[in-house]
Motif scaffolding. Structure first.
Motif, PDB file in Angstrom:
ATOM      1  N   GLY A   1      11.485   2.701   2.683  1.00 14.76           N
ATOM      2  CA  GLY A   1      12.973   2.287   2.888  1.00 14.76           C
ATOM      3  C   GLY A   1      13.241   1.560   4.049  1.00 14.76           C
ATOM      4  O   GLY A   1      12.287   0.862   4.638  1.00 14.76           O
ATOM      5  N   LEU A   2      14.388   1.354   4.751  1.00 12.27           N
ATOM      6  CA  LEU A   2      14.827   0.975   5.928  1.00 12.27           C
ATOM      7  C   LEU A   2      13.928   1.240   7.022  1.00 12.27           C
ATOM      8  O   LEU A   2      13.418   0.539   7.774  1.00 12.27           O
ATOM      9  N   GLY A   3      13.904   2.542   7.182  1.00 16.28           N
ATOM     10  CA  GLY A   3      13.019   3.058   8.448  1.00 16.28           C
ATOM     11  C   GLY A   3      11.520   2.669   8.415  1.00 16.28           C
ATOM     12  O   GLY A   3      10.867   2.305   9.311  1.00 16.28           O
ATOM     13  N   ALA A   4      10.759   2.745   7.074  1.00 14.36           N
ATOM     14  CA  ALA A   4       9.475   2.247   6.980  1.00 14.36           C
ATOM     15  C   ALA A   4       9.333   0.777   7.302  1.00 14.36           C
ATOM     16  O   ALA A   4       8.172   0.395   7.936  1.00 14.36           O
ATOM     17  N   MET A   5      10.155  -0.095   6.793  1.00 15.50           N
ATOM     18  CA  MET A   5      10.105  -1.598   6.825  1.00 15.50           C
ATOM     19  C   MET A   5      10.287  -1.743   8.446  1.00 15.50           C
ATOM     20  O   MET A   5       9.625  -2.592   8.900  1.00 15.50           O
ATOM     21  N   THR A   6      11.289  -1.000   9.372  1.00 12.40           N
ATOM     22  CA  THR A   6      11.406  -1.191  10.548  1.00 12.40           C
ATOM     23  C   THR A   6      10.132  -1.095  11.351  1.00 12.40           C
ATOM     24  O   THR A   6       9.730  -1.600  12.182  1.00 12.40           O
ATOM     25  N   LEU A   7       9.544   0.076  11.201  1.00  9.66           N
ATOM     26  CA  LEU A   7       8.233   0.634  11.762  1.00  9.66           C
ATOM     27  C   LEU A   7       7.068  -0.173  11.659  1.00  9.66           C
ATOM     28  O   LEU A   7       6.434  -0.759  12.446  1.00  9.66           O
ATOM     29  N   VAL A   8       6.894  -1.076  10.365  1.00  8.85           N
ATOM     30  CA  VAL A   8       5.883  -1.852  10.128  1.00  8.85           C
ATOM     31  C   VAL A   8       6.289  -3.263  10.885  1.00  8.85           C
ATOM     32  O   VAL A   8       5.145  -3.828  11.445  1.00  8.85           O
ATOM     33  N   LEU A   9       7.345  -3.687  10.840  1.00  7.65           N
ATOM     34  CA  LEU A   9       7.731  -4.932  11.552  1.00  7.65           C
ATOM     35  C   LEU A   9       7.564  -4.863  12.932  1.00  7.65           C
ATOM     36  O   LEU A   9       7.383  -5.676  13.745  1.00  7.65           O
ATOM     37  N   VAL A  10       7.969  -3.802  13.670  1.00  6.67           N
ATOM     38  CA  VAL A  10       7.630  -3.277  15.117  1.00  6.67           C
ATOM     39  C   VAL A  10       6.463  -3.337  15.249  1.00  6.67           C
ATOM     40  O   VAL A  10       5.757  -4.063  16.297  1.00  6.67           O
ATOM     41  N   ALA A  11       5.285  -2.959  14.655  1.00  5.39           N
ATOM     42  CA  ALA A  11       3.836  -2.724  14.564  1.00  5.39           C
ATOM     43  C   ALA A  11       3.378  -4.118  14.563  1.00  5.39           C
ATOM     44  O   ALA A  11       2.240  -4.405  15.173  1.00  5.39           O
ATOM     45  N   LEU A  12       4.076  -5.068  14.132  1.00  7.93           N
ATOM     46  CA  LEU A  12       3.561  -6.377  14.001  1.00  7.93           C
ATOM     47  C   LEU A  12       4.284  -7.544  14.683  1.00  7.93           C
ATOM     48  O   LEU A  12       3.730  -8.802  14.660  1.00  7.93           O
ATOM     49  N   GLY A  13       5.153  -7.245  15.539  1.00  2.00           N
ATOM     50  CA  GLY A  13       6.069  -8.329  15.997  1.00  2.00           C
ATOM     51  C   GLY A  13       6.165  -7.976  17.616  1.00  2.00           C
ATOM     52  O   GLY A  13       7.153  -8.428  18.358  1.00  2.00           O
ATOM     53  N   TRP A  14       5.231  -7.342  18.284  1.00  2.78           N
ATOM     54  CA  TRP A  14       5.314  -7.159  19.752  1.00  2.78           C
ATOM     55  C   TRP A  14       4.298  -7.755  20.438  1.00  2.78           C
ATOM     56  O   TRP A  14       4.393  -7.990  21.767  1.00  2.78           O
TER      57      TRP A  14
ATOM     58  N   GLY B   1       9.723  -9.041  -3.370  1.00  6.07           N
ATOM     59  CA  GLY B   1       9.656  -8.003  -4.060  1.00  6.07           C
ATOM     60  C   GLY B   1       8.940  -6.707  -3.256  1.00  6.07           C
ATOM     61  O   GLY B   1       8.658  -5.614  -3.696  1.00  6.07           O
ATOM     62  N   VAL B   2       8.594  -6.839  -1.913  1.00  6.81           N
ATOM     63  CA  VAL B   2       7.761  -5.838  -1.108  1.00  6.81           C
ATOM     64  C   VAL B   2       8.561  -5.274  -0.194  1.00  6.81           C
ATOM     65  O   VAL B   2       8.153  -4.188   0.676  1.00  6.81           O
ATOM     66  N   GLY B   3       9.762  -5.645  -0.016  1.00  2.00           N
ATOM     67  CA  GLY B   3      10.835  -5.024   0.898  1.00  2.00           C
ATOM     68  C   GLY B   3      11.430  -4.104   0.473  1.00  2.00           C
ATOM     69  O   GLY B   3      11.136  -2.892  -0.121  1.00  2.00           O
ATOM     70  N   LEU B   4      12.758  -4.100   0.888  1.00  2.00           N
ATOM     71  CA  LEU B   4      13.825  -3.289   0.159  1.00  2.00           C
ATOM     72  C   LEU B   4      13.815  -3.264  -1.427  1.00  2.00           C
ATOM     73  O   LEU B   4      13.738  -4.292  -1.609  1.00  2.00           O
ATOM     74  N   GLN B   5      14.235  -2.107  -1.883  1.00  2.00           N
ATOM     75  CA  GLN B   5      14.121  -2.039  -3.299  1.00  2.00           C
ATOM     76  C   GLN B   5      15.817  -1.757  -3.873  1.00  2.00           C
ATOM     77  O   GLN B   5      16.363  -1.128  -3.155  1.00  2.00           O
ATOM     78  N   TYR B   6      15.928  -2.120  -5.096  1.00  2.00           N
ATOM     79  CA  TYR B   6      17.375  -1.817  -5.714  1.00  2.00           C
ATOM     80  C   TYR B   6      17.433  -0.068  -5.638  1.00  2.00           C
ATOM     81  O   TYR B   6      16.419   0.612  -6.154  1.00  2.00           O
ATOM     82  N   PRO B   7      18.548   0.455  -5.526  1.00  3.30           N
ATOM     83  CA  PRO B   7      19.909  -0.262  -5.327  1.00  3.30           C
ATOM     84  C   PRO B   7      20.367  -0.612  -4.103  1.00  3.30           C
ATOM     85  O   PRO B   7      21.517  -0.674  -3.872  1.00  3.30           O
ATOM     86  N   ALA B   8      19.528  -0.782  -3.205  1.00  5.82           N
ATOM     87  CA  ALA B   8      19.828  -1.301  -2.028  1.00  5.82           C
ATOM     88  C   ALA B   8      20.186  -2.905  -2.013  1.00  5.82           C
ATOM     89  O   ALA B   8      20.052  -3.497  -3.058  1.00  5.82           O
ATOM     90  N   VAL B   9      20.982  -3.271  -1.176  1.00  6.09           N
ATOM     91  CA  VAL B   9      21.783  -4.378  -1.261  1.00  6.09           C
ATOM     92  C   VAL B   9      21.448  -5.259  -0.060  1.00  6.09           C
ATOM     93  O   VAL B   9      21.670  -4.775   1.336  1.00  6.09           O
TER      94      VAL B   9
ATOM     95  N   ALA C   1       0.765  -1.071   0.104  1.00 10.48           N
ATOM     96  CA  ALA C   1      -0.001   0.163  -0.041  1.00 10.48           C
ATOM     97  C   ALA C   1       0.901   1.293  -0.104  1.00 10.48           C
ATOM     98  O   ALA C   1       0.406   2.373  -0.434  1.00 10.48           O
ATOM     99  N   PHE C   2       2.110   1.203   0.526  1.00  7.47           N
ATOM    100  CA  PHE C   2       3.014   2.270   0.693  1.00  7.47           C
ATOM    101  C   PHE C   2       4.147   1.889   0.040  1.00  7.47           C
ATOM    102  O   PHE C   2       5.332   1.566   0.391  1.00  7.47           O
ATOM    103  N   PRO C   3       4.376   1.949  -1.538  1.00  5.42           N
ATOM    104  CA  PRO C   3       5.596   1.449  -2.193  1.00  5.42           C
ATOM    105  C   PRO C   3       6.759   2.264  -2.086  1.00  5.42           C
ATOM    106  O   PRO C   3       7.757   1.603  -2.249  1.00  5.42           O
ATOM    107  N   ASP C   4       6.627   3.386  -1.937  1.00  8.62           N
ATOM    108  CA  ASP C   4       7.972   4.408  -1.471  1.00  8.62           C
ATOM    109  C   ASP C   4       8.550   4.197  -0.171  1.00  8.62           C
ATOM    110  O   ASP C   4       7.916   5.028   0.681  1.00  8.62           O
TER     111      ASP C   4
END
Length: 318
Positions: A179-192, A260-268, A174-177
């Motif tokens: 990065g690392l910070g957004a993924m961290t927040l989403v996973l925190v919201a689902l992992g507590w 394909g829904v996590g980090l995007q290129y050019p990230a490694v 739902a929020f394609p743009d």
């Protein structure tokens, strides 16, 4: 004729010796803490004596150093000049390039080493954030009870019913743009949720202890009771669950990258490398083997280390 004298009676047979006690060899003898040794000190001593714990700790320290200082490791292990040549695309391992080259012709060992940073950062950051949230919510729900416990427990049940990877996939799509910070927040919201349940159960079991009643009788308020008396005695099982959770988060992050829904290129990252390698598994297996090896070693080390800490700090297993 006189008869011969009767033969002497044989001596009585000795009584059979009692059977020797049978020692149960099915379980190793339980190790008891030394005199004057606290349970934490005994658990720490037990952990240091386990070769598996030392091996897992060594693997994780190596991965952490690679994530913090990738370039020195790359310069030490391979001839990576920082350039990517398409002419070297998918070339296999060699003496100067032990992992070969990736699809863009970049040294694959260098890329795998650089891919350790996002995975470890997300795993540790998500676990730390979820642990902090779980401690606060678990303390409030277990200590206050009543409508606060009902509200927080219902919220925990709602989030607990959301599948970790599926829920993160829906949010990240739902929020394609992101990065690392957004993924961290989403996973925190689902992992507590799991850690919150463990914390709440520990607080409920300890809030009626004698030392808590003694502290309350001396005038200690709710905040002091929670932070000074309940928290230090209830946090250990939650930390054990958090250590187990790091491996789950890292594997979840790699799964999201692979889909394909996590980090995007050019990230490694390891997940992105696995995603790029899936179409070339049969012809170029090294593209899949090396990031999968690093990912599996990291996740397995966290899980085994968490299991060892749980066994050491559980008084029923000591």
């Amino acid at each position: 004729m006189t008869g011969s004298p009767p033969a002497p009676a044989p001596p009585p047979a000795p009584a059979p010796a009692p059977p020797a006690p049978v020692r149960d060899l099915s379980l190793p003898p339980k190790r008891r803490p030394g005199r004057g040794e606290s349970p934490s000190a005994g658990a720490w001593r037990d952990l240091r004596s386990r070769p598996l714990v030392l091996a897992c700790t060594g693997v994780l320290l190596l991965m952490a150093l690679m994530a913090a200082l990738p370039e020195p490791f790359v310069a030490l292990l391979t001839d990576d000049n920082g350039r990517c040549e398409l002419a070297d695309s998918r070339v296999g391992p060699s003496l100067h390039h032990p992992f070969g080259f990736d699809l863009q012709g970049c040294d694959y060992l260098g890329q795998v080493v650089r891919g350790s940073r996002p995975s470890l950062v997300i795993g540790l950051a998500v676990t730390a954030g979820a642990l902090l949230l779980s401690v606060v919510l678990g303390l409030l729900a277990g200590f206050l009870g009543g409508w606060v416990d009902t509200l927080l427990s219902g919220l925990t049940d709602v989030f607990f019913g959301l599948p970790f990877v599926l829920g993160a996939t829906v949010v990240l799509v739902a929020f394609p743009d992101h990065g690392l910070g957004a993924m961290t927040l989403v996973l925190v919201a689902l992992g507590w949720t799991t850690m919150t349940r463990v914390m709440r159960a520990q607080v409920i079991g300890l809030k009626d202890a004698d030392y808590v009643h003694a502290a309350r009788s001396t005038g200690a308020g709710p905040l002091r009771l929670m932070t000074r008396h309940l928290l230090p005695n209830a946090i250990t099982p939650v930390i054990v669950v958090a250590m187990l959770n790091v491996g789950n988060v890292i594997s979840g992050e790699a799964t999201l990258d692979f889909l394909g829904v996590g980090l995007q290129y050019p990230a490694v990252s390891w997940g992105l490398q696995l995603n790029a390698a899936q179409a070339y598994v049969l012809d170029f297996p090294h593209l899949l083997a090396f990031p999968a090896l690093f990912l599996s070693a990291t996740v397995l080390s966290f899980i085994l280390l968490g299991d060892a800490v749980r066994d050491a700090y559980d008084p029923k297993l000591r």
